[in-house]
Motif scaffolding. Structure first.
Motif: not given
Length: 109
Positions: A4-5, A7-12, A15
């Protein structure tokens, strides 16, 4: 939790790249916050050397980390096909390079 971390990093990362008007590629994961560009190999080596010095461990190269990663996976009983996919190799290449490690693990069992 780690997945999950990531995935959050990839989204960041996506962006951040968009905010600089840069195109997004699925392979883009490591970027510089200031520019949205990928980190260079020399920057990664510089950062690795700083980390090694700060925590006081033996020197290792990024390629050495790759071998360590593969060896740890083998010792944990991870399959050859999965290791090959993670390292971007064929299963045959993994067996050629790390075959002795697989034998050592089998002998311990």
């Amino acid at each position: 939790m780690l997945l999950s971390q990531l995935k959050l990093y990839k989204t960041w990362c996506k962006q951040t790249k968009l905010s600089y008007g840069k195109k997004i590629s699925e392979k883009d994961l490591l970027i510089s916050y200031q520019t949205g560009d990928k980190y260079s190999g020399s920057y990664i080596l510089y950062a690795l050397r700083r980390c090694i010095k700060r925590i006081g461990i033996n020197k290792i190269t990024p390629h050495g980390l790759r071998h360590t990663h593969a060896t740890l996976l083998i010792n944990q009983g991870v399959g050859v096909k999965y290791i090959a996919e993670r390292l971007g190799n064929t299963p045959m290449m993994i067996l050629d390079i790390y075959g002795h490690t697989f034998k050592d693990v089998k002998e311990k069992l």
